[in-house]
Scaffold this motif. Structure first.
Motif, short mmCIF file in Angstrom:
data_model
loop_
_atom_site.label_atom_id
_atom_site.label_comp_id
_atom_site.label_asym_id
_atom_site.label_seq_id
_atom_site.Cartn_x
_atom_site.Cartn_y
_atom_site.Cartn_z
N LEU A 102 0.83 -1.20 0.00
CA LEU A 102 0.00 0.00 0.00
C LEU A 102 0.87 1.26 0.00
O LEU A 102 0.56 2.23 -0.70
N PHE A 103 1.95 1.24 0.77
CA PHE A 103 2.87 2.38 0.82
C PHE A 103 3.54 2.60 -0.54
O PHE A 103 3.61 3.73 -1.03
N VAL A 104 3.98 1.53 -1.16
CA VAL A 104 4.61 1.63 -2.49
C VAL A 104 3.59 2.14 -3.51
O VAL A 104 3.91 2.98 -4.36
N LEU A 105 2.37 1.64 -3.43
CA LEU A 105 1.31 2.09 -4.34
C LEU A 105 1.06 3.58 -4.17
O LEU A 105 0.94 4.32 -5.16
N ALA A 106 0.99 4.03 -2.91
CA ALA A 106 0.77 5.45 -2.66
C ALA A 106 1.90 6.29 -3.25
O ALA A 106 1.65 7.34 -3.85
N GLY A 107 3.14 5.82 -3.09
CA GLY A 107 4.28 6.52 -3.68
C GLY A 107 4.14 6.63 -5.19
O GLY A 107 4.38 7.69 -5.78
N ALA A 108 3.72 5.54 -5.83
CA ALA A 108 3.55 5.53 -7.29
C ALA A 108 2.44 6.48 -7.71
O ALA A 108 2.54 7.13 -8.77
N MET A 109 1.40 6.59 -6.92
CA MET A 109 0.29 7.48 -7.27
C MET A 109 0.66 8.95 -7.08
O MET A 109 0.04 9.83 -7.69
N ILE A 110 1.65 9.21 -6.23
CA ILE A 110 2.06 10.60 -5.99
C ILE A 110 2.99 11.08 -7.10
O ILE A 110 2.75 12.12 -7.73
N SER A 111 4.08 10.32 -7.33
CA SER A 111 5.03 10.72 -8.37
C SER A 111 6.05 9.61 -8.60
O SER A 111 6.25 8.77 -7.71
N PRO A 112 6.72 9.59 -9.76
CA PRO A 112 7.78 8.60 -10.00
C PRO A 112 8.89 8.67 -8.96
O PRO A 112 9.42 7.64 -8.55
N LEU A 113 9.25 9.89 -8.53
CA LEU A 113 10.31 10.03 -7.52
C LEU A 113 9.89 9.39 -6.20
O LEU A 113 10.68 8.68 -5.57
N CYS A 114 8.67 9.63 -5.77
CA CYS A 114 8.18 9.04 -4.52
C CYS A 114 8.13 7.52 -4.62
O CYS A 114 8.41 6.81 -3.65
N PHE A 115 7.79 7.01 -5.79
CA PHE A 115 7.78 5.56 -6.00
C PHE A 115 9.19 4.99 -5.84
O PHE A 115 9.40 3.97 -5.17
#
Length: 290
Positions: A102-115
């Motif tokens: 879920l954390f990784v998914l949230a990062g991906a939904m925010i931006s490529p850098l956050c992912f």
């Protein structure tokens, strides 16, 4: 239905979800400050909240798994979900994997850098669980791990890094480490017996209290520096006065000779500090926007 609610409640107790109130206000404060640089949407706030919930739940679940053997032998923690048999190791691993995803998914939904940053952040959060096996300064490592939240929130909003946000992160680091040292004083004898490292077990309770006090002085200094580098206003200044009083109160409530009020100092006072800091920053920004 009652079984499902019981399981949700059990997992909530396992990860102490209520303790999210310590770090979440700092992340939200970073969002408010970052709004000066980039617009914040409801969609972005949603995914930042999902990321916070995912990271903390995964980290706490992993910590409970890593510490299950020690928790079972410690009278203070023997009734926790895993050693008490309320939640199995297998179920705990499924929980950790699910919230990590879920954390990784949230990062991906925010931006490529956050992912890209999500996996290293999880590694840092998980590694804290083993720090107490190697260093008495594991409290500082815990503070460092949690202090990534404001930096992450800033990057999520702006897409980049700004040195000013370090003042908020360092305030959180010293704040968390300071009260974690006080909390660890409850287990100093057990830690010594089991070969675990902590500042109380390494240096004694009196010295641990002094180190905690120094860290909380630094916390207040960093909060004051936030006032300067972000050009805050009167509402934030007012909350600083109250926070300073609460930090003093926390160290008055407990002492090396009497730790009966440790739960009040740990949860109630620290919760108030986190929430007040966020409200002070939010109030100032709202007034400036009028």
């Amino acid at each position: 239905m009652s079984y499902v609610l019981d399981r949700i409640s059990a997992f909530g107790r396992m990860i102490k979800f209520s303790h999210t109130v310590f770090a979440l206000p700092f992340a939200l404060a970073a969002v408010v400050l970052a709004h000066r640089e980039s617009p914040v949407t409801l969609n972005l706030i949603f995914w930042i909240l999902v990321a916070m919930a995912g990271a903390r739940s995964a980290a706490m679940g992993f910590n409970r798994i890593a510490d299950a053997g020690f928790d079972a032998q410690n009278p203070r923690t023997a009734d926790r979900a895993i050693p008490a048999g309320g939640i199995s190791i297998t179920a705990s691993w499924i929980f950790v994997i699910a919230f990590s995803a879920l954390f990784v998914l949230a990062g991906a939904m925010i931006s490529p850098l956050c992912f890209l940053l999500s996996a290293p952040v999880l590694l840092i959060l998980f590694s804290y669980s083993y720090a107490k096996r190697f260093t008495a300064f594991s409290h500082l490592y815990l503070g460092f791990a949690i202090s990534l939240a404001p930096v992450g929130a800033w990057i999520a909003v702006t897409g980049g890094f700004d040195w000013r946000i370090l003042h908020l992160s360092l305030g959180l680091l010293t704040y968390i480490a300071g009260f974690d040292i006080l909390y660890a004083c409850q287990d100093w004898e057990f830690d010594k017996k089991m070969g675990l490292f902590s500042i109380p077990s390494r240096f004694g309770i009196k010295t641990a209290f002094r180190i905690s006090a120094v860290l909380h002085v630094l916390t207040f200094v960093f909060f004051v520096l936030i006032f300067i580098v972000f050009d805050m206003g009167i509402f934030y200044m007012g909350t600083l006065v109250i926070i300073g009083g609460l930090l003093i109160l926390e160290h008055r409530l407990v002492s090396p000779r009497d730790m009966t009020h440790i739960q009040i100092a740990f949860f109630h006072v620290n919760s108030a500090i986190s929430i007040l800091l966020f409200l002070g920053i939010l109030s100032d920004e709202l007034i400036k926007g009028i």
